[in-house]
Design a protein around this motif. Structure first.
Motif: not given
Length: 407
Positions: A72, A76, A130-131, A134, A321, A341, A344-345, A348-349
Motif C-alpha cells: 500500500t 501510494e 484511499v488516496v 481522500g 486521524q 491524501s 496521510w495515507n 496510516y499504512d
C-alpha cells in the motif's frame, strides 16, 4: 449532517448560510468507500488468523499485515501521478477491483506464498482507492466545513471497522474462512456500480504538488509522523490482540469492536466539535491517549485491560486521524489535495505495517508483555520533538471563515 448548533446560530444571526455538505457525487463516494472498507476490514484480522491456523508463527502472521501495508505504501507514492493522468473514476474503479477480487484466491489455497501474494495485490488496490477517495472528498467538501465533513467521512469508513473487523473474526470461527473471503470480495466489487457517477479528472488551480515535495514540508511531515505513531498502535491491535487475549474467542472480537467503535466516535467528535480548536493540539492529545492505551495493553492477557487499552488506543487514533488530516489540508490549495491524501495515507499504512511486523519481531524475542511496553515507550517518545518545538503548532491555520453570500 449538520454543523454544530452554536456555530449555525451565529451564522444565521450574521445572515450567513452554511454551505451544504452533501452532493450526489459525495454520496456515491461515501457508498463506494463504505463497501471498500467493509471488504478490507472483514479480512484485516482474519488473514493473520488464517495464516497462523495454517502453520505460520507470530512473525508470519505479522508479515501478512506488513506485506499488505508495504504494498500500500509503495503504491501510494505513485497514485497522485496516476490520478493526474487517468482521473478519479478510473483510479477508484481499479482500486476496487484490485482490493476485492484477489481474496477469492484464498478460498481454495492455504499456502503461505499465496496468502502473501493476495496481501500484496490487495495492498495496491487499497492504496489507489484511499488516496483517490481522500483527495476527492477534499475536493467535494466546502473549505469552511472541511473538518466537519472529514469527520463524517471518518464515520463512513469507520463503521465498517466497527462492524466488519470483529465480524470477520467471529464468522471465521463459526462458518470457516472461505465464506468470509467470498463475502469480502463480493461487497467490495459491488461498489464498482458507483464509479460511473463519480467525477473524472481534477482541475487544480496550480500544477499538482508532488509527494516528495510534501514530505519535505514540516507542515505536512510533522503531522503525518505523529499520526503514523498512532497508526502503529492500531496495527498492533488489529493484528495481535485476537492472539493475545485469553478466554473465549468472543473476547478478542469484543476488544476489536471497542477499538473500532472508539476510533470512529473519536474521529467524528474531532471533526464536528474539534474544528473550533487548534488542530495541532488535538493531534498531540490523540497521540498521548493512544500511548496510554498501548501501555494498558501490557496487561492484555486479562480481559478488562484488553478492552480498556483497545478503547483508549482507539480514541487517540480517531482524534489523531481527523486532526492530522484537517491540519494538512488546511495548509494547501486544491493543487495539493492529491499530495496530502497520499502523504496521510502513507503515514496510516506505514504505521499499520511497521506496527504489525515490528511488534511481531519484538514479541518473538521478548514476549508480548515486553513488546507492548516497548511500543508504548516509542509512542511516548514521539511527542518529545513536537513539544520541544511548538512553532509549527502555533502557525497551524484555523478553519477558514465562510465568506458572505455562500449558500
Amino acid at each position: 449532517m449538520t454543523a454544530d448548533p452554536t456555530v449555525d446560530a451565529t451564522r444565521r444571526a450574521a445572515g450567513v448560510a452554511s454551505p451544504p455538505l452533501l452532493s450526489r457525487a459525495l454520496v456515491l463516494l461515501f457508498v463506494a468507500s463504505f463497501c471498500a472498507m467493509t471488504g478490507f476490514y472483514l479480512l484485516l484480522s482474519v488473514v493473520p488468523l488464517y495464516a497462523s491456523r495454517t502453520g505460520a508463527n507470530g512473525i508470519g502472521a505479522g508479515l501478512t499485515t506488513g506485506v499488505l501495508m508495504l504494498a500500500t505504501v509503495v503504491a501510494e507514492l505513485g497514485t497522485p501521478a496516476l490520478l493526474a493522468r487517468a482521473g478519479y473514476g478510473v483510479v477508484l474503479g481499479a482500486g476496487l477491483l484490485l482490493l476485492g477480487a484477489p481474496s477469492l484466491a484464498l478460498v481454495g489455497s492455504a499456502g503461505f506464498p499465496t496468502i502473501l501474494a493476495v496481501c500484496l495485490v490487495r495492498g495496491v488496490g487499497l492504496a489507489v482507492f484511499v488516496v483517490a477517495g481522500g483527495s476527492l472528498v477534499a475536493t467535494l467538501l466546502p473549505a469552511a466545513r472541511r473538518a466537519e465533513g472529514l469527520g463524517w467521512y471518518g464515520v463512513v469508513v469507520g463503521i465498517p471497522a466497527v462492524a466488519a473487523l470483529p465480524l470477520g473474526v467471529w464468522l471465521a470461527e463459526r462458518v470457516g474462512f472461505p465464506p468470509v473471503f467470498i463475502a469480502a470480495a463480493a461487497i467490495t466489487l459491488v461498489a464498482l456500480l458507483t464509479v460511473p457517477g463519480l467525477p473524472g479528472r481534477s482541475r487544480p488551480d496550480h500544477p499538482p504538488i508532488g509527494v516528495w515535495t510534501g514530505l519535505a514540508s514540516p507542515g505536512q511531515r510533522r503531522p503525518a509522523l505523529l499520526f503514523l505513531v498512532t497508526a502503529m498502535g492500531a496495527g498492533v491491535v488489529v493484528t495481535f490482540l485476537p492472539l493475545v487475549v485469553r478466554g473465549p474467542a468472543r473476547l478478542g472480537a469484543l476488544a476489536l469492536l471497542m477499538h473500532a467503535g472508539a476510533t470512529t466516535a473519536a474521529r467524528w467528535w474531532a471533526g464536528r466539535y474539534g474544528g473550533r480548536r487548534n488542530q495541532g493540539s488535538l493531534l498531540l492529545a490523540g497521540v498521548a491517549v493512544a500511548g496510554i492505551g498501548m501501555l494498558v495493553l501490557v496487561l492484555a492477557s486479562h480481559g478488562t485491560a484488553a478492552l480498556g487499552g483497545a478503547m483508549l488506543l482507539g480514541i487517540g487514533f480517531g482524534v489523531a486521524q481527523n486532526a492530522s488530516l484537517s491540519l494538512m489540508f488546511a495548509q494547501v490549495s486544491a493543487s495539493g489535495y492529491d499530495m496530502v491524501s497520499a502523504v496521510w495515507n502513507l503515514a496510516y499504512d506505514a504505521g499499520m505495517g511497521v506496527g504489525a511486523f515490528g511488534f511481531g519481531l519484538l514479541a518473538a524475542g521478548s514476549g508480548y508483555v515486553a513488546a507492548f511496553a516497548i511500543t508504548a515507550a516509542v509512542m511516548a517518545l514521539s511527542l518529545a520533538p513536537a513539544l520541544r518545538d511548538r512553532r509549527w503548532l502555533a502557525r497551524a491555520p484555523r478553519p477558514a471563515p465562510i465568506p458572505p453570500g455562500i449558500g
